[in-house]
Design an enzyme around this catalytic site. Structure first.
Site, PDB file in Angstrom:
ATOM      1  CB  SER A 196      -0.973  -0.002   1.185  1.00 27.89           C
ATOM      2  OG  SER A 196      -0.269   0.032   2.390  1.00 27.89           O
ATOM      3  CG  HIS A 197       2.735   3.081   2.410  1.00 28.09           C
ATOM      4  ND1 HIS A 197       2.287   2.297   3.434  1.00 28.09           N
ATOM      5  CD2 HIS A 197       2.056   4.238   2.489  1.00 28.09           C
ATOM      6  CE1 HIS A 197       1.383   2.962   4.125  1.00 28.09           C
ATOM      7  NE2 HIS A 197       1.217   4.143   3.579  1.00 28.09           N
ATOM      8  CD  GLU A 226      -2.843  -2.641   3.954  1.00 26.98           C
ATOM      9  OE1 GLU A 226      -3.417  -3.446   3.212  1.00 26.98           O
ATOM     10  OE2 GLU A 226      -1.607  -2.559   4.057  1.00 26.98           O
TER      11      GLU A 226
HETATM   12  P1  NDP Z   1      -0.265  -2.853  10.595  1.00 24.55           P
HETATM   13  O1  NDP Z   1      -1.455  -3.000  11.477  1.00 24.55           O
HETATM   14  O2  NDP Z   1      -0.201  -3.700   9.389  1.00 24.55           O
HETATM   15  O3  NDP Z   1       1.059  -3.102  11.418  1.00 24.55           O
HETATM   16  C1  NDP Z   1       1.384  -2.270  12.506  1.00 24.55           C
HETATM   17  C2  NDP Z   1       2.667  -2.729  13.155  1.00 24.55           C
HETATM   18  O4  NDP Z   1       2.414  -3.913  13.905  1.00 24.55           O
HETATM   19  C3  NDP Z   1       3.769  -3.069  12.185  1.00 24.55           C
HETATM   20  O5  NDP Z   1       4.987  -2.578  12.684  1.00 24.55           O
HETATM   21  C4  NDP Z   1       3.729  -4.590  12.126  1.00 24.55           C
HETATM   22  O6  NDP Z   1       4.991  -5.157  11.791  1.00 24.55           O
HETATM   23  C5  NDP Z   1       3.348  -4.912  13.530  1.00 24.55           C
HETATM   24  N1  NDP Z   1       2.679  -6.210  13.651  1.00 24.55           N
HETATM   25  C6  NDP Z   1       1.667  -6.682  12.889  1.00 24.55           C
HETATM   26  N2  NDP Z   1       1.329  -7.895  13.317  1.00 24.55           N
HETATM   27  C7  NDP Z   1       2.113  -8.199  14.366  1.00 24.55           C
HETATM   28  C8  NDP Z   1       2.230  -9.323  15.222  1.00 24.55           C
HETATM   29  N3  NDP Z   1       1.439 -10.388  15.098  1.00 24.55           N
HETATM   30  N4  NDP Z   1       3.160  -9.278  16.181  1.00 24.55           N
HETATM   31  C9  NDP Z   1       3.974  -8.215  16.335  1.00 24.55           C
HETATM   32  N5  NDP Z   1       3.914  -7.119  15.563  1.00 24.55           N
HETATM   33  C10 NDP Z   1       2.983  -7.122  14.579  1.00 24.55           C
HETATM   34  O7  NDP Z   1      -0.081  -1.305  10.163  1.00 24.55           O
HETATM   35  P2  NDP Z   1      -1.190  -0.216   9.856  1.00 24.55           P
HETATM   36  O8  NDP Z   1      -2.193  -0.830   8.945  1.00 24.55           O
HETATM   37  O9  NDP Z   1      -1.662   0.410  11.097  1.00 24.55           O
HETATM   38  O10 NDP Z   1      -0.321   0.863   9.057  1.00 24.55           O
HETATM   39  C11 NDP Z   1       0.280   0.511   7.825  1.00 24.55           C
HETATM   40  C12 NDP Z   1       1.213   1.569   7.369  1.00 24.55           C
HETATM   41  O11 NDP Z   1       0.498   2.725   6.916  1.00 24.55           O
HETATM   42  C13 NDP Z   1       2.196   2.076   8.402  1.00 24.55           C
HETATM   43  O12 NDP Z   1       3.465   1.990   7.816  1.00 24.55           O
HETATM   44  C14 NDP Z   1       1.803   3.536   8.630  1.00 24.55           C
HETATM   45  O13 NDP Z   1       2.887   4.412   8.888  1.00 24.55           O
HETATM   46  C15 NDP Z   1       1.202   3.889   7.286  1.00 24.55           C
HETATM   47  N6  NDP Z   1       0.304   5.028   7.371  1.00 24.55           N
HETATM   48  C16 NDP Z   1       0.682   6.219   6.788  1.00 24.55           C
HETATM   49  C17 NDP Z   1      -0.144   7.320   6.846  1.00 24.55           C
HETATM   50  C18 NDP Z   1       0.262   8.631   6.279  1.00 24.55           C
HETATM   51  O14 NDP Z   1      -0.504   9.590   6.339  1.00 24.55           O
HETATM   52  N7  NDP Z   1       1.432   8.768   5.715  1.00 24.55           N
HETATM   53  C19 NDP Z   1      -1.445   7.249   7.500  1.00 24.55           C
HETATM   54  C20 NDP Z   1      -1.711   5.974   8.123  1.00 24.55           C
HETATM   55  C21 NDP Z   1      -0.864   4.904   8.035  1.00 24.55           C
HETATM   56  P3  NDP Z   1       5.211  -5.858  10.347  1.00 24.55           P
HETATM   57  O15 NDP Z   1       5.345  -4.717   9.371  1.00 24.55           O
HETATM   58  O16 NDP Z   1       6.443  -6.669  10.500  1.00 24.55           O
HETATM   59  O17 NDP Z   1       3.982  -6.689  10.084  1.00 24.55           O
END
Ligand code: NDP
Length: 334
Positions: free
Chosen positions: A46-47, A187
């Protein structure tokens, strides 16, 4: 869905050409392309190239100045400010990084205040290099309102993400990076594109009713993760990136935005902490022991491990994107 294979070099080239064909100078295009390539490499679809059409819309509309050159100043012994002049966040982040690292090492901790940029990406790309430099880091970004406050039914906060990075003994980083909404907006857009339902709790329709239909949530409101607890984090991020930086809140960012789907204007706060200045001379080793103890429990993994596994597995042959996306980007290049 038909897929197209690309090498990482082709990802970089495609992104760079699409951005330069639509008003970016080389420095801005290259910084965004590096960011997108890292996202594709780490399996953060998604990025990755998915974002190109949104960037191009905003460049064509004149909302983003693809020629803007950020200006870095020291506004305090431990505060580095980057004025983005309406350009793209990745170049401002890259230009502020080394001054931030130097200020954090000199002062024990330092902040990077980024103003007037358009952020459309994940936060791990700007926090991971700080942890790889041995610093503890945090980053915060706000965005136009898509998320209802806990108890409310109308968009008020952006998906307002934050990230935390911790240096590892091997020179790497443990990074978590998450939206304060239950799901990142990208997403939800991908779920709509691919015809998937959302998990319950991700959002409400325009009448305030819970729904798992991504199109209805995009018209209605997303919800914070964890009810009022996620709502409190969204509020903190909004205060840190808006009023603290002399920048827009989520609501103000939305009011100033042309709603073309590309990134709105706003600020970003990045903090860097030198463990050596906090009495934590063995902080990194103790962090490792803590990770080891945590991972003894079955089913537990560290945040960021999925990304690092994807990075390791990205075949030399490259990554795949939908053919429809590749065709769209080629059309944007002209
Ligand atoms: P996720 O819910 O997919 O993941 C959040 C974090 O939790 C990640 O670091 C992920 O690591 C970790 N994680 C996920 N599952 C587990 C697990 N079972 N155990 C331990 N850690 C876990 O992210 P979001 O959907 O909330 O966000 C996605 C992206 O979107 C982010 O990078 C965020 O910065 C970006 N974003 C950007 C915005 C903007 O305006 N620029 C606005 C909103 C979001 P891993 O990656 O290893 O799965």
């Amino acid at each position: 869905m038909d897929q197209v294979s690309l090498t990482l070099a082709e990802v970089t080239d495609l992104a760079t050409r699409a951005l330069m064909a639509n008003g970016c100078n080389e420095a801005n295009a290259a910084a965004v392309a590096r960011n997108m390539t890292a996202a594709e490499r780490d399996g953060c679809k998604s990025h990755g190239l998915f974002r190109v059409p949104g960037y191009v819309k905003s460049l064509r509309a004149g909302k983003i100045d693809g020629q803007a050159m950020p200006v870095v100043t020291h506004t305090g012994p431990c505060v580095v400010t980057v004025e983005g002049h309406g350009g793209l966040a990745p170049l401002a982040q890259e230009m502020g990084r080394q001054p931030l690292i130097e200020a954090a090492r000199a002062q024990g901790m330092a902040a990077l205040a980024i103003r007037r940029t358009h952020h459309y990406a994940a936060l791990w790309p700007e926090t991971e290099p700080l942890a790889e430099a041995g610093l503890v880091a945090m980053a915060f970004v706000n965005a136009p309102p898509y998320v209802a406050p806990a108890g409310g039914t109308k968009p008020f906060f952006g998906t307002n993400p934050m990230a935390f990075a911790w240096p590892r003994a091997d020179g790497g980083a443990m990074v978590w990076d998450q939206a304060s909404s239950m799901m990142a907006r990208g997403e939800i857009q991908i779920a709509k594109r691919d015809g998937h339902d959302l998990p319950p709790g991700a959002g409400i329709d325009k009448d305030g009713n819970p729904t798992t239909d991504p199109a209805a949530v995009l018209e209605g409101a997303q919800l914070p993760f964890g009810g009022y607890k996620g709502g409190a984090i969204a509020l903190m991020v909004d205060l840190l990136c808006g009023p603290l930086l002399g920048e827009v809140s989520s609501v103000e960012a939305g009011a100033a935005d042309n709603r073309d789907g590309g990134p709105a204007t706003g600020g970003e706060l990045i903090l860097a902490i030198d463990p050596a200045a906090f009495g934590g001379t063995d902080a990194i080793a103790r962090g490792e022991r803590l990770f080891t103890a945590m991972l003894e429990q079955e089913g537990v993994r560290l945040p960021g491990d999925r990304r690092h596994a994807a990075r390791a597995q990205t075949p030399v042959g490259g990554i795949e994107i939908p053919k429809s996306l590749a065709d769209t980007i080629h059309d944007l290049i002209g």
